[in-house]
Scaffold this motif. Sequence first.
Motif, PDB file in Angstrom:
ATOM      1  N   GLY A  63       0.878  -1.232   0.379  1.00  0.00           N
ATOM      2  CA  GLY A  63       0.175   0.200   0.170  1.00  0.00           C
ATOM      3  C   GLY A  63       1.221   0.696  -0.062  1.00  0.00           C
ATOM      4  N   VAL A  64       1.760   1.596  -0.237  1.00  0.00           N
ATOM      5  CA  VAL A  64       2.632   2.377   0.017  1.00  0.00           C
ATOM      6  C   VAL A  64       2.730   3.350  -1.540  1.00  0.00           C
ATOM      7  N   ARG A  65       2.306   4.012  -1.317  1.00  0.00           N
ATOM      8  CA  ARG A  65       1.757   5.294  -2.736  1.00  0.00           C
ATOM      9  C   ARG A  65       3.832   4.910  -3.497  1.00  0.00           C
ATOM     10  N   ASN A  66       4.282   6.494  -2.905  1.00  0.00           N
ATOM     11  CA  ASN A  66       5.280   6.251  -3.970  1.00  0.00           C
ATOM     12  C   ASN A  66       7.220   5.938  -3.319  1.00  0.00           C
ATOM     13  N   ALA A  67       6.589   4.800  -3.820  1.00  0.00           N
ATOM     14  CA  ALA A  67       8.177   3.371  -3.977  1.00  0.00           C
ATOM     15  C   ALA A  67       9.243   3.556  -4.152  1.00  0.00           C
ATOM     16  N   ASP A  68       9.411   5.183  -5.221  1.00  0.00           N
ATOM     17  CA  ASP A  68      10.274   4.971  -5.463  1.00  0.00           C
ATOM     18  C   ASP A  68      11.076   6.159  -4.458  1.00  0.00           C
ATOM     19  N   ASN A  69      10.748   6.834  -3.961  1.00  0.00           N
ATOM     20  CA  ASN A  69      11.093   8.463  -2.990  1.00  0.00           C
ATOM     21  C   ASN A  69      11.866   6.969  -1.577  1.00  0.00           C
ATOM     22  N   LEU A  70      11.121   6.099  -1.448  1.00  0.00           N
ATOM     23  CA  LEU A  70      12.021   5.969  -0.417  1.00  0.00           C
ATOM     24  C   LEU A  70      13.531   5.105  -0.009  1.00  0.00           C
ATOM     25  N   VAL A  71      14.117   5.336   1.401  1.00  0.00           N
ATOM     26  CA  VAL A  71      15.268   5.450   1.213  1.00  0.00           C
ATOM     27  C   VAL A  71      15.438   4.224   2.042  1.00  0.00           C
ATOM     28  N   LEU A  72      16.346   3.021   1.059  1.00  0.00           N
ATOM     29  CA  LEU A  72      17.056   2.325   1.427  1.00  0.00           C
ATOM     30  C   LEU A  72      17.408   2.467   2.970  1.00  0.00           C
ATOM     31  N   SER A  73      17.013   1.161   3.883  1.00  0.00           N
ATOM     32  CA  SER A  73      17.919   1.603   5.255  1.00  0.00           C
ATOM     33  C   SER A  73      18.679   0.195   5.260  1.00  0.00           C
ATOM     34  N   LYS A  74      18.467  -1.520   4.576  1.00  0.00           N
ATOM     35  CA  LYS A  74      19.272  -1.808   5.055  1.00  0.00           C
ATOM     36  C   LYS A  74      19.034  -2.742   3.986  1.00  0.00           C
ATOM     37  N   VAL A  75      20.982  -2.674   2.963  1.00  0.00           N
ATOM     38  CA  VAL A  75      21.383  -3.824   1.947  1.00  0.00           C
ATOM     39  C   VAL A  75      22.519  -4.446   2.504  1.00  0.00           C
ATOM     40  N   GLU A  76      21.521  -5.366   3.020  1.00  0.00           N
ATOM     41  CA  GLU A  76      23.341  -6.715   2.989  1.00  0.00           C
ATOM     42  C   GLU A  76      23.566  -7.659   2.552  1.00  0.00           C
ATOM     43  N   ILE A  77      24.585  -8.058   2.915  1.00  0.00           N
ATOM     44  CA  ILE A  77      25.137  -9.004   1.283  1.00  0.00           C
ATOM     45  C   ILE A  77      25.549 -10.537   2.431  1.00  0.00           C
ATOM     46  N   GLY A  78      25.113 -11.641   2.695  1.00  0.00           N
ATOM     47  CA  GLY A  78      24.917 -13.055   3.740  1.00  0.00           C
ATOM     48  C   GLY A  78      26.249 -13.828   2.389  1.00  0.00           C
ATOM     49  N   THR A  79      27.034 -14.650   3.069  1.00  0.00           N
ATOM     50  CA  THR A  79      27.732 -15.773   2.722  1.00  0.00           C
ATOM     51  C   THR A  79      26.125 -17.040   2.543  1.00  0.00           C
ATOM     52  N   GLY A  80      26.028 -17.333   0.743  1.00  0.00           N
ATOM     53  CA  GLY A  80      25.526 -18.895   1.040  1.00  0.00           C
ATOM     54  C   GLY A  80      25.884 -19.558   1.381  1.00  0.00           C
ATOM     55  N   PRO A  81      25.914 -21.116   1.410  1.00  0.00           N
ATOM     56  CA  PRO A  81      26.456 -22.738   0.919  1.00  0.00           C
ATOM     57  C   PRO A  81      27.816 -22.150  -0.017  1.00  0.00           C
ATOM     58  N   ILE A  82      28.419 -23.265  -0.049  1.00  0.00           N
ATOM     59  CA  ILE A  82      29.600 -23.229  -1.230  1.00  0.00           C
ATOM     60  C   ILE A  82      29.479 -24.794  -1.650  1.00  0.00           C
ATOM     61  N   MET A  83      29.279 -24.822  -2.822  1.00  0.00           N
ATOM     62  CA  MET A  83      29.224 -25.987  -3.986  1.00  0.00           C
ATOM     63  C   MET A  83      30.800 -26.119  -4.135  1.00  0.00           C
ATOM     64  N   ARG A  84      30.960 -27.571  -3.479  1.00  0.00           N
ATOM     65  CA  ARG A  84      32.241 -28.236  -4.107  1.00  0.00           C
ATOM     66  C   ARG A  84      32.793 -28.591  -5.347  1.00  0.00           C
ATOM     67  N   ARG A  85      33.307 -28.285  -6.280  1.00  0.00           N
ATOM     68  CA  ARG A  85      33.283 -29.570  -7.247  1.00  0.00           C
ATOM     69  C   ARG A  85      34.784 -30.249  -6.993  1.00  0.00           C
TER      70      ARG A  85
END
Length: 114
Positions: A63-85
């Motif tokens: 229900g947010v009207r102007n979503a483009d004007n919102l500010v990114l409060s959190k951008v996190e990059i986490g490590t996932g599993p490791i595929m081993r070949r």
Amino acid sequence: MAQIRSESKFVRVASSKLKPTADLIRGQQIRAAQQSLEFLPNRGAKLLRKCLASLVANAEDRGVRNADNLVLSKVEIGTGPIMRRIRPMSRGQAFVVRKRLSHIFMAVEVPELS
């Protein structure tokens, strides 16, 4: 304040390649972040742009009207599993190739919706 989130899990890019790109857009408005990611040449920018589009869709769905004007409060990059070949090497040896995965988390803070 309510928090609207979006996440992409098990993305086939190492988190060390995504983190510098995520640092560029953290704290920006969504529209500015989309424009920044549009012209970056690395593959991580495309994946972050897709997660950002999902965040905008989630905000509009809530229900947010102007979503483009919102500010990114959190951008996190986490490590996932490791595929081993296994890569065969000389004299019967084996070399382990690690294919790293990542998780992307994004969030915006919005005023309480009634």
